[in-house]
Design an enzyme around this catalytic site. Sequence first.
Site, mmCIF file in Angstrom:
data_model
loop_
_atom_site.group_PDB
_atom_site.id
_atom_site.type_symbol
_atom_site.label_atom_id
_atom_site.label_comp_id
_atom_site.label_asym_id
_atom_site.label_seq_id
_atom_site.Cartn_x
_atom_site.Cartn_y
_atom_site.Cartn_z
ATOM 1 C CG HIS A 252 0.015 -4.057 8.928
ATOM 2 N ND1 HIS A 252 -0.964 -3.651 9.543
ATOM 3 C CD2 HIS A 252 0.890 -3.948 10.533
ATOM 4 C CE1 HIS A 252 -1.435 -3.332 10.811
ATOM 5 N NE2 HIS A 252 0.127 -3.274 11.061
ATOM 6 C CG ASP A 300 -3.645 -3.891 7.005
ATOM 7 O OD1 ASP A 300 -2.729 -4.350 6.568
ATOM 8 O OD2 ASP A 300 -3.705 -3.391 7.820
ATOM 9 C CB SER A 384 -1.474 -3.995 14.222
ATOM 10 O OG SER A 384 -0.595 -2.942 13.667
#
Length: 631
Positions: A252, A300, A384
């Site tokens: 993402h 992801d 992330s």
Amino acid sequence: MAVNEEDKEHNPMKLKLLLPTLSLCLLQWFSTNAQSGSLPNATVQLSPPNVERLIREDESNGLHSRVAAPLTADIGLDNAGTWTIHADGSATWTCTIHVPGALGLGFIYDAFYLPPGSTLELSGPEETQKAIYTFQDNQPGGQFFSGFTKGATAQLTYREPAHARQQGRIHIRRVDYGYRESPNRSVLNFGFGTSLACHPNANCDAGDGFRDIQRSVCRIVMVLEEGTGYCSGTLINNTAEDETPYILSAYHCDEGYTPLYDMWRFDFNYEGENCGNPATEPAFQSLMGCQRRASRRESDFVLFELNNAIPPGFEAYFAGWDRRPDAPDAGIMFHHPSGDIKKVSAYDQAQIHPSSINWQAGATPPNHHFNVDFSVGTFELGSSGSGLFDGTGKIRGQLHGGFNGCDDTNAFYGRFTLSWDEGSTPDTRLMDWLDPAGTNADTLGGLDASPPAMVSIGGIITNEDGVPVANTTVYLSGPVNDTVTTGADGLYTFFDVPTGSVVGLHAFKDDDIQEGISNLDLIRIGQHNLGLLSLDSPYKEIAADVNNSQSISVLDQIAIRKAILGINIDYDAVDIWRFVPAAWPLSGPNDPMAAPLPGVFMISNITGNIPDFDFIGIKSGDVNNSADPGN
């Protein structure tokens, strides 16, 4: 341009997706000088965007992490700032860039070349903010990203030694305007010192026993067509254990955007020396550029391969992995929250999340993520992609998002086991890249980067006719910095260059400007300009273009005439001798009449001796090769 002379001189309704720090290109730039019509001054002012409108847009489209809006710019050595020429022949260019109301400024260059011995200093208003770039920061494509300074004003100071006068190239095409502020504080909410206070630094006790994997984690500074962003990544081992520089991160991070992968920056060892917060921003080691090898939204994950090998000076570690389906009992995460220095978080138990998860960008399937509650630390935007390590230090997944903050945190990680082979093609799974030999291994240990083998780089420097060019200094830059000077045979060699490194070569020869130039050269250039008899090689065209305009005109003839008459003792725009690799194709994008020749020639991923990196020497103004290359 002005010239001075010296001596003459948890939203409970929806999970937070850890989107990168994004920005959109909104406005054209202007400078105060352009408005007034005067010559450029030392300060360039850009028009700020409408921040209230930006925030409304963020709230409507869910981009709560966007902090900066890029402004198109046109700022370079030849159209902005102030030059000071010093008595020793060196020169300094200073340029202040100001955008009213900005909380931070970031800079993207479409031309960036620093010759040997030169420096570019980027500083903000705080004394703790200063970055210095050198020849070693040059990139093969000439693009560069120098990151952010805090505040509305930044200053660039370029220092060029006498032997490298007018060789540097600096041009900023985009300035990113930081507008997103930390809660209740009018300060930028990303970068050094901006993460939550409940993050222990990487070198605190929570990281003990995991110092190897600490060295595998890097900050990723993403440059996108739409802006810039931060994520974290992990250097990961493969079954060939050949030190291919793969980085595991999160899908993402750039989902829905247009990444400019050649300009992505991977910052290693960006951390404090001990558990305490450092007073000033620590240095880090960077590599620029990558390729996307594999990715899949369901778990992801994304796998990048860096464009260049990891230099030995990074002392990096290639993390191991475990693709078995069980959930780890306990483990750790190193990460760069808010783009800050490296932090550490720990957990006591991970669980397979049985349900689908609704993210801002859409739902991911059941059982594709681990659910983790932290016992130490937390996470933020910028974390992330950080690896979820188990108690043995092996990667089991990478951070997607969740409910963050200093209390009641809950994080979700895409599962490595599903990223491994659930995809149907190599570009949607990890197995093809991390198990290139097809061993079908369930686990793999980590790997310390091995000491590199040493090789040599050398060649011969001749003129177009093959006559050796003596007294040429060749500069080597990279993990090894050295200079050698050619003798009468035109040969040069550098020894003990580490394999896997990226180096740059630059050749320079000082000479009398009048050597080899005469009225015969002027006549020959005149015939070319009149279309009577074209110059018969690109090397002669380079020699004729003494004002470096990528054209041959009467202005070149005038400059050469002044040299012949002794009025000029140097050319304003080129060196007296110019050098091009013999293997450099002088056509297409490398046509010297289409684009300036690079001042440095880069060699990437050296794997063995390079005995034939030859150069062609070109005496500026001499189109009939009458200059004595033995001088």
